[in-house]
Design a protein around this motif. Structure first.
Motif, PDB file in Angstrom:
ATOM      1  N   GLU A 107       0.844  -1.197   0.000  1.00  0.00           N
ATOM      2  CA  GLU A 107       0.000   0.000   0.000  1.00  0.00           C
ATOM      3  C   GLU A 107       0.875   1.240   0.000  1.00  0.00           C
ATOM      4  O   GLU A 107       1.932   1.264   0.624  1.00  0.00           O
ATOM      5  N   LEU A 108       0.435   2.273  -0.701  1.00  0.00           N
ATOM      6  CA  LEU A 108       1.257   3.472  -0.871  1.00  0.00           C
ATOM      7  C   LEU A 108       0.551   4.736  -0.379  1.00  0.00           C
ATOM      8  O   LEU A 108       0.740   5.812  -0.937  1.00  0.00           O
ATOM      9  N   GLY A 132      14.571   2.361  -9.306  1.00  0.00           N
ATOM     10  CA  GLY A 132      14.044   3.551  -8.668  1.00  0.00           C
ATOM     11  C   GLY A 132      12.536   3.587  -8.853  1.00  0.00           C
ATOM     12  O   GLY A 132      12.007   3.077  -9.842  1.00  0.00           O
ATOM     13  N   ALA A 133      11.836   4.224  -7.902  1.00  0.00           N
ATOM     14  CA  ALA A 133      10.369   4.251  -7.946  1.00  0.00           C
ATOM     15  C   ALA A 133       9.828   5.672  -7.999  1.00  0.00           C
ATOM     16  O   ALA A 133       8.719   5.931  -7.550  1.00  0.00           O
ATOM     17  N   ASP A 136      14.013   7.888  -2.031  1.00  0.00           N
ATOM     18  CA  ASP A 136      13.812   7.018  -0.868  1.00  0.00           C
ATOM     19  C   ASP A 136      12.840   5.878  -1.131  1.00  0.00           C
ATOM     20  O   ASP A 136      12.417   5.191  -0.192  1.00  0.00           O
ATOM     21  N   TRP A 137      12.495   5.673  -2.395  1.00  0.00           N
ATOM     22  CA  TRP A 137      11.555   4.593  -2.724  1.00  0.00           C
ATOM     23  C   TRP A 137      12.102   3.752  -3.877  1.00  0.00           C
ATOM     24  O   TRP A 137      12.685   4.279  -4.826  1.00  0.00           O
ATOM     25  N   LYS A 138      11.893   2.429  -3.769  1.00  0.00           N
ATOM     26  CA  LYS A 138      12.357   1.495  -4.793  1.00  0.00           C
ATOM     27  C   LYS A 138      11.195   0.625  -5.267  1.00  0.00           C
ATOM     28  O   LYS A 138      10.233   0.397  -4.539  1.00  0.00           O
ATOM     29  N   ARG A 175       6.280  -4.509  -6.367  1.00  0.00           N
ATOM     30  CA  ARG A 175       6.510  -4.257  -4.943  1.00  0.00           C
ATOM     31  C   ARG A 175       7.234  -2.920  -4.778  1.00  0.00           C
ATOM     32  O   ARG A 175       8.178  -2.623  -5.519  1.00  0.00           O
ATOM     33  N   PHE A 176       6.775  -2.127  -3.831  1.00  0.00           N
ATOM     34  CA  PHE A 176       7.378  -0.833  -3.536  1.00  0.00           C
ATOM     35  C   PHE A 176       8.028  -0.885  -2.151  1.00  0.00           C
ATOM     36  O   PHE A 176       7.496  -1.490  -1.231  1.00  0.00           O
TER      37      PHE A 176
END
Length: 235
Positions: free
Chosen positions: A49-50, A208-209, A213-215, A74-75
């Motif tokens: 969940e984001l 990178g996402a 700070d997010w992948k 997947r994050f």
């Protein structure tokens, strides 16, 4: 003065850790383990969940939904000093199978292009190139591959691929350095995937996402099918 016994202890820990890493790598050579890993990976992806993610990450998620791959993506929200870590620590943090699975997206510019367009994937001024952190990009091979897309009809003198300046990369993708995602870019820049990534086992990779700070991670072959990206030997 350094304590010799302390150094010996550190060496032993490193040796034991390397042995553990090697054993895990051997496990992934089993087809049954790979199948189990992928099933587990996809189950976890559905639970991601984001709600608290920054807008650029939500933009990537929205693009994943449009591509029909959100339920296998997947994050990960990582620590702010993540890029100060060694690759192995990053892999442990993401629970990645190995450091070979850690990848990055780099915008390359053909500085000798006769136009500024990205409309023709076979002759674009810019390409989003995905490679492993442990790998490299051979600019000559990149040029040869792109030139071959037009059956070498365009002269070599019209090609000179270089990493795009940071400002250009942000303008084209909408993402800052170390956060570039090939999914959800501001402009539809053609994507070239290094062929070594296609051979990863298990066949997943980490990118990178949209934010430093997010992948993002997802199965390689699903990414290829969804994005219709090019695949090239670039190393």
């Amino acid at each position: 003065m350094e304590n010799p016994s302390s150094n010996d202890d550190n060496d032993n820990i490193k040796e034991q850790l390397n042995e553990l890493i090697n054993q895990v790598s051997m496990l992934y050579s089993s087809k049954n383990i790979v199948i189990h890993y992928l099933n587990h990976f996809k189950q976890k992806a559905k639970l991601t969940e984001l709600d608290v993610a920054p807008e650029p990450v939500k933009k990537v998620e929205k693009a994943c939904i449009s591509l029909g791959i959100r339920d296998i993506c997947r994050f990960y929200h990582v620590e702010s000093d993540y890029y100060n870590w060694e690759l192995q620590r990053r892999a442990f943090r993401l629970i990645a199978p190995s450091i070979n699975h850690l990848c990055k997206s780099v915008i390359f510019e053909n500085t000798r292009s006769s136009h500024d367009s990205i409309d023709d994937p076979l002759n674009s001024k810019y390409y989003c190139v995905i490679t492993q952190y442990v790998g490299s990009i051979n600019a000559q091979k990149l040029m040869n591959f792109v030139r071959a897309l037009k059956n070498k009809q365009i002269s070599k003198k019209n090609y000179n691929f270089r990493v795009a300046e940071s400002e250009k990369s942000v303008r084209l993708t909408g993402f800052e350095n170390n956060g570039v995602s090939p999914i959800g870019m501001k402009l539809q820049i053609p994507i070239i995937l290094s062929s070594t990534i296609k051979n990863l086992q298990p066949p997943v990779f980490y990118l990178g996402a949209g934010h430093i700070d997010w992948k993002l991670s997802l199965p390689v072959h699903d990414f290829i099918s969804a994005t219709n990206c090019f695949i090239a030997d670039l190393s």
